[in-house]
Every structure is written in structure tokens, then in C-alpha cells.
Design a protein around this motif. Sequence first.
Motif, PDB file in Angstrom:
ATOM      1  N   SER A   1       0.878  -1.308   0.237  1.00 42.32           N
ATOM      2  CA  SER A   1      -0.004   0.072  -0.129  1.00 42.32           C
ATOM      3  C   SER A   1       0.841   1.328  -0.079  1.00 42.32           C
ATOM      4  O   SER A   1       0.433   2.430  -0.231  1.00 42.32           O
ATOM      5  N   GLU A   2       2.159   1.092   0.269  1.00 42.94           N
ATOM      6  CA  GLU A   2       2.990   2.410   0.398  1.00 42.94           C
ATOM      7  C   GLU A   2       3.003   3.290  -1.064  1.00 42.94           C
ATOM      8  O   GLU A   2       3.243   4.259  -0.897  1.00 42.94           O
ATOM      9  N   ALA A   3       2.915   2.180  -2.087  1.00 43.85           N
ATOM     10  CA  ALA A   3       3.213   2.822  -3.429  1.00 43.85           C
ATOM     11  C   ALA A   3       2.090   3.828  -3.789  1.00 43.85           C
ATOM     12  O   ALA A   3       2.136   4.521  -4.414  1.00 43.85           O
ATOM     13  N   PHE A   4       0.914   3.695  -2.942  1.00 47.35           N
ATOM     14  CA  PHE A   4      -0.247   4.505  -3.246  1.00 47.35           C
ATOM     15  C   PHE A   4      -0.236   5.613  -2.186  1.00 47.35           C
ATOM     16  O   PHE A   4      -1.526   6.164  -2.171  1.00 47.35           O
ATOM     17  N   MET A   5       0.588   5.886  -1.436  1.00 50.51           N
ATOM     18  CA  MET A   5       0.319   6.815  -0.402  1.00 50.51           C
ATOM     19  C   MET A   5       1.266   7.997  -0.632  1.00 50.51           C
ATOM     20  O   MET A   5       2.233   7.905  -1.477  1.00 50.51           O
ATOM     21  N   PRO A   6       0.848   9.228   0.083  1.00 47.84           N
ATOM     22  CA  PRO A   6       1.661  10.299  -0.332  1.00 47.84           C
ATOM     23  C   PRO A   6       3.137  10.279  -0.130  1.00 47.84           C
ATOM     24  O   PRO A   6       3.620   9.590   1.071  1.00 47.84           O
ATOM     25  N   ALA A   7       3.942  10.915  -1.020  1.00 51.24           N
ATOM     26  CA  ALA A   7       5.458  10.490  -0.847  1.00 51.24           C
ATOM     27  C   ALA A   7       5.877  11.118   0.498  1.00 51.24           C
ATOM     28  O   ALA A   7       6.986  10.548   1.027  1.00 51.24           O
ATOM     29  N   ASP A   8       5.403  12.046   1.121  1.00 53.41           N
ATOM     30  CA  ASP A   8       5.532  12.779   2.492  1.00 53.41           C
ATOM     31  C   ASP A   8       5.297  11.775   3.691  1.00 53.41           C
ATOM     32  O   ASP A   8       5.750  11.946   4.580  1.00 53.41           O
ATOM     33  N   MET A   9       4.564  10.566   3.414  1.00 52.56           N
ATOM     34  CA  MET A   9       4.591   9.525   4.459  1.00 52.56           C
ATOM     35  C   MET A   9       5.826   8.929   4.675  1.00 52.56           C
ATOM     36  O   MET A   9       5.726   8.134   5.505  1.00 52.56           O
ATOM     37  N   GLU A  10       6.552   8.817   3.785  1.00 49.82           N
ATOM     38  CA  GLU A  10       7.480   7.779   3.815  1.00 49.82           C
ATOM     39  C   GLU A  10       8.694   7.968   4.950  1.00 49.82           C
ATOM     40  O   GLU A  10       9.098   6.965   5.578  1.00 49.82           O
ATOM     41  N   ASP A  11       9.085   9.272   5.205  1.00 50.09           N
ATOM     42  CA  ASP A  11       9.870   9.448   6.119  1.00 50.09           C
ATOM     43  C   ASP A  11       9.390  10.403   7.327  1.00 50.09           C
ATOM     44  O   ASP A  11      10.220  11.450   7.862  1.00 50.09           O
ATOM     45  N   ALA A  12       8.076  10.667   7.604  1.00 47.17           N
ATOM     46  CA  ALA A  12       7.487  11.527   8.225  1.00 47.17           C
ATOM     47  C   ALA A  12       7.863  11.318   9.545  1.00 47.17           C
ATOM     48  O   ALA A  12       7.727  10.016  10.156  1.00 47.17           O
ATOM     49  N   PRO A  13       8.227  12.376  10.462  1.00 43.22           N
ATOM     50  CA  PRO A  13       8.747  11.882  11.858  1.00 43.22           C
ATOM     51  C   PRO A  13       7.538  11.764  12.628  1.00 43.22           C
ATOM     52  O   PRO A  13       7.800  10.672  13.635  1.00 43.22           O
ATOM     53  N   GLU A  14       6.274  11.906  12.304  1.00 47.51           N
ATOM     54  CA  GLU A  14       5.230  11.114  12.965  1.00 47.51           C
ATOM     55  C   GLU A  14       4.867   9.642  12.524  1.00 47.51           C
ATOM     56  O   GLU A  14       4.070   8.877  13.264  1.00 47.51           O
ATOM     57  N   ILE A  15       5.478   9.302  11.396  1.00 48.62           N
ATOM     58  CA  ILE A  15       5.260   7.823  11.134  1.00 48.62           C
ATOM     59  C   ILE A  15       6.553   6.965  11.319  1.00 48.62           C
ATOM     60  O   ILE A  15       6.367   6.031  11.930  1.00 48.62           O
ATOM     61  N   VAL A  16       7.703   7.633  11.395  1.00 43.54           N
ATOM     62  CA  VAL A  16       8.818   6.724  11.467  1.00 43.54           C
ATOM     63  C   VAL A  16       9.454   7.021  12.895  1.00 43.54           C
ATOM     64  O   VAL A  16       9.744   8.072  13.277  1.00 43.54           O
ATOM     65  N   ILE A  17       9.257   5.990  13.724  1.00 42.78           N
ATOM     66  CA  ILE A  17       9.677   6.213  15.052  1.00 42.78           C
ATOM     67  C   ILE A  17      11.215   6.219  15.241  1.00 42.78           C
ATOM     68  O   ILE A  17      11.744   5.245  14.507  1.00 42.78           O
ATOM     69  N   PRO A  18      11.937   7.081  15.917  1.00 43.46           N
ATOM     70  CA  PRO A  18      13.436   7.093  15.793  1.00 43.46           C
ATOM     71  C   PRO A  18      13.735   5.730  16.558  1.00 43.46           C
ATOM     72  O   PRO A  18      13.230   5.248  17.511  1.00 43.46           O
TER      73      PRO A  18
END
Length: 341
Positions: A294-311
Motif C-alpha cells: 500500500s505504500e506505493a499508493f500513499m503520499p510521498a511525504d509519509m515515507e519519512d514523516a517523523p510522525e510515522i517513523v519512530i526514531p
Amino acid sequence: MKRMMSAIGALLASTVFASAEGELQLFNWGDYTSPELLEKFEAETGIKVTVSDYDSNDTALSKVEAGGGGYDLVVPSANYIPIYVEKGLIQQLDLSRLPNHENIASQWLDVPWDPGRTYTIPWQWGSVGIAVNEDTYSGDINTSAMFLDPPEELVGKINVAPEMNDVLSLALMYVGGEPCTEDTEVLKKARDVLMAAKPKWQSMDYGATPKLAANDMLASVYWNGAVFRARLQNDKVKFGYPKEGFPLWMDSVALLSDAKNIDEAYQFLNFIMEPENAGLISAFARYANGIEGSEAFMPADMEDAPEIVIPDELKSAGKFLPTCSPKALEYYTAIWTELRK
């Protein structure tokens, strides 16, 4: 496509017990269902989806348990699904009617709250953390001290989402305990910290996204995707992951035991497991989902968004909440009732 009814079937459908073909009742969290997804589903199937909103797991559970709502599908969080199963409120899925079940990502297929995914389909998942306006506060935001012992700059400007399990779990982990503990000493510590902090809060409100975006509140205990949406409108909004511990969650769709529109429900469940359609769900609410590809169909800014990617250094602090025992829930409810007075 919805099935054509025979003349005999149409006659039977005229009775008060028949379901309304071409309709579906979805009971879901507010501001959480993509209008584009619903439009696409209706265009492809002819099925009209009506969405009824709720604001908490407890509200949803009590309404479903009371019956009479006419809902077909509900979207509980992971720690509530065993409760629905135990109470007989949701039914086991016929996986032969869900060919897209194979699209569920392996990490979300055999989960503790629904082994083998026989009762639920993934909707979205995320974390509970702290939103802060960095113009007001520029220190460490990766701590629950932001709302339990707030810095002077934020006193009177903090919102706390009134979701009992999330707030009490954050407080328990902050004082060194674990979610759903029955240890009365630890529970008292959490209660005392919460009661001392409450006068420093601005509100306990679910509708924080537009208020964070407009600077009407400057910090909030809130969900990552909702904070992401606020940041898209106000780039000063940042999301912190409490290092003392923070809840992870996954909401999943379940078929209610008293659902009337069964065929329509199965079509919808299969539909949302198509990667493109799961991408629409995430693109709207800005949370990750559990569907492979499903990632291929999401906005590009979700790939490395700090709210999505936990440090990496904070990943171990996140944990899925267990289902509380009746005794733990009794303690929780007592603390929560006092806090909400």
C-alpha cells in the motif's frame, strides 16, 4: 457487484427481517474514514456506505453492546478486540470470501489480539505521543513530562485527549509501572501525578488537530497521524515519543454478530485489503496500515514523516496495550472518574 435478486428473493426482502441490499453501515472513529475511499467503493459496487462516528473505544463498545444501532462493521483498537470476541459481539470471518486476505502484511497477520486474523481486518496503526509547538517550547519533547510535569511555557496551554487507556498507560509508564497493572501502589503514583498535573492543562478534548494547527492549543497528548495532519497546516507542530514508554495501537475492522448487510460487508472488507484502497485510507488520516504494497499508493511525504517513523533509539519504548483484567479496569475507571470531575 451486488447480486441481482430473484422475484422470490425480492418478496422475502420485503419482510421486516430482510437486510437492505446495496447498503452498509460502518461504525468508525470520527474524521477517520476517507471520503474518496467511500466514493470509489460505491462507484465500483453500487453499495452506499453510511458512516456513524464515535470518539472512544468505550463509547463504541457500549453502543454495540446495547444493540439497536444497525451497524454492520466496527473498528475497535487491538486491546478491545478480545472483549468483543468474549462478549460474542463480532463474528469469525469466512476467509474464503476474502481473497485479498493474503495482502495482509506478515507482521500484522498473526497478532496477539487476533491470531491468524480470523475476526478482523487491519485498518490503520500508530502511536500515542506528545504534540508541541516548537515556537513555544524548544526543549526535549520525547517525554510524558510534557503533560505530567509541564514546563512553565506550556502551563495552561496543554490538551489531553480523553482516551482513558492511553492517558493512564502513559502515566503508569512515566512512574515506572506497566499498563493494566493491578499494583495499587503504582496506580496511586500514576493517579497522584495525573491529579497534580490536571490544573496545568487547558482542556481534555478530542478535536485537537485544527486547534494545534491554529495555535489555539500549544501542546497535546494525541495520536501521530492527527498530529501529522496538524503539521501539514502548521510546520511548527512537532511530535514527540515519550521515552518512559508510549502506547502503540492498531485499529481493525470487525463484522458485528448482528450485522444485516453481510454480503456488502464482505465486499467492503475485501475492497480495503487492495493495496491501492488501503493507500487511500492512509492518505486521508495519515496513519500507516497493515496491507502489503500500500505504500506505493500513499503520499510521498509519509515515507519519512517523523510522525510515522519512530526514531530507532525510542522504538523499544513503544508497546501495544494489553487487554486489562476486570480488576485493573476497575482501578482505571476509579482514577479516570476522579480525573474527569
